[in-house]
Design an enzyme around this catalytic site. Sequence first.
Site, PDB file in Angstrom:
ATOM      1  N   GLU A 151       0.811  -1.226   0.000  1.00  0.00           N
ATOM      2  CA  GLU A 151       0.000   0.000   0.000  1.00  0.00           C
ATOM      3  C   GLU A 151       0.844   1.275   0.000  1.00  0.00           C
ATOM      4  O   GLU A 151       0.696   2.143   0.874  1.00  0.00           O
ATOM      5  CB  GLU A 151      -0.986  -0.035   1.165  1.00  0.00           C
ATOM      6  CG  GLU A 151      -1.941  -1.219   1.041  1.00  0.00           C
ATOM      7  CD  GLU A 151      -3.084  -1.222   2.048  1.00  0.00           C
ATOM      8  OE1 GLU A 151      -3.046  -0.426   3.024  1.00  0.00           O
ATOM      9  OE2 GLU A 151      -4.020  -2.015   1.855  1.00  0.00           O
ATOM     10  N   GLU A 262      -5.396  -8.314  -0.947  1.00  0.00           N
ATOM     11  CA  GLU A 262      -6.142  -8.093   0.299  1.00  0.00           C
ATOM     12  C   GLU A 262      -7.576  -7.733  -0.039  1.00  0.00           C
ATOM     13  O   GLU A 262      -7.826  -6.902  -0.914  1.00  0.00           O
ATOM     14  CB  GLU A 262      -5.558  -6.940   1.141  1.00  0.00           C
ATOM     15  CG  GLU A 262      -4.320  -7.261   1.927  1.00  0.00           C
ATOM     16  CD  GLU A 262      -3.946  -6.118   2.868  1.00  0.00           C
ATOM     17  OE1 GLU A 262      -4.853  -5.387   3.343  1.00  0.00           O
ATOM     18  OE2 GLU A 262      -2.752  -5.938   3.119  1.00  0.00           O
TER      19      GLU A 262
END
Length: 481
Positions: A151, A262
């Site tokens: 991320e 995810e």
Amino acid sequence: MKPIEFRCNLDGPVIPLPHVWERLVGSGRAVLALRADYQEQLQRAHQELGFESVRFHGLFDDDLGTDHSFFNLHRIWDALLGLGVRPFVELSFMPAALASGRATVFSNRANVTPPKDWKAWAGLVRGLAASAVARYGAAEVERWYFEVWNEPNLRSFWRGTQGEYFRLYQETARALREIAPAIRVGGPATAQNAWITEFLAACERGHTPADFVSTHHYPTDHVRHVVGGTRAQLAAMQRDILREEAQDARRRAGDKPLFYTEWNTSADGRDPGHDEPYAAAFIIRTVLQASGLVDAYSFWTFSDIFDEQSFPSHEFHGGFGLLTLHGIPKPSYRAFQLLHRLGTELVMPVDGMHANVAVWVVRHGSRATLLALNSAPPDHDVIAARVAVHLATAASVRGATIERIDETHANPKRRWLELGAPEYLRPAEVAELDAASGLRADPHPVTRDETGIQVSIDLPPNGLAAVTLELADQPPGVSHG
């Protein structure tokens, strides 16, 4: 109660249903994989749910010591491979000795700054890859996937710029390929489906390999501004938003494999809904809607052995995991168990429409499974429903069973609350809750006439059911049940 009707031709066209949700699953950070209970739970998830690889943060965190030695990492990889699970290698975070700053994330204070010496970073990556090849062989390591960082579009996880992340990716990909030319590397591992177009353009400009595109999404991503916490955000979310985001990401990824590394029913690691039947219905709907859009769909995470905020003590605390601290399967675990048993031929189309009720039919040889659910976001109207499905077919039915997940089936949290919600469990309570979590296959009546098979299912709010039909090709009888 007026039934909600669905129809399909069971003898008609099918489309492939690859089990992309089984290719990968997420877990707590790397060092936790050294724990015996982590390994025991992963083994169970692999055997019962079919998960093939596991991904975790923190491979370069200081508590694993990989900036000096790969011994601990090799112990983890040895354990995974011994269980029949391959590592999905997320390269994060920055060892303190290489870091350009002091910004950290999570309770273990993982460093999230760019390297102060790019050559040293590339050398660390080369060393890691070389150690893997030396220990496991190039042929094995080239079957793994290497993902660069986690991320980087969020300041919490990357204090550099987008351009600095693209440099990190380039340095990493080149270092890996120097060791094993066929090694598979990808990114940008972003939250919220971000940077896909920009990432691929940067790789093309820099002649940098990108074997897959990876990103993350959660249904609460676009409603974080809504006040009132996770429940209010879920109530405000657009229905089927994850399908729409996957469609857009698929378009932007072009011909590259698209990996969601995810996703979950929310991004809140203390969401009570993670432990409840609502999550099971959401998972079934989301996974089946992703068919044909994604190449790997990694649920976050398989276990509540997880300490990003702090290590929990209550068995049902709303953690991300499919299994609780003591390894008790949640309704979400049982949803993946139902999915694992499905065949790979999705019968299309299933005609019928309802805001809360959805039906899928999947064939596997002489068996057909009908999945039906009745669910809505929190604070939306959802009432009990009777579902009537007509399956046009020349086959007869030798037998039918039903398995349920709802408030009174496969719901161990309900029993935990009845026990007084004990913070620390005795062994007998663990065994009792594990038993309460189980799926139960009961005989289910179906009828047959000259046009096909009729299946009727009563579904409570946020309930789902799997009806499995054993089919026979001989002339159909009149009825069964």
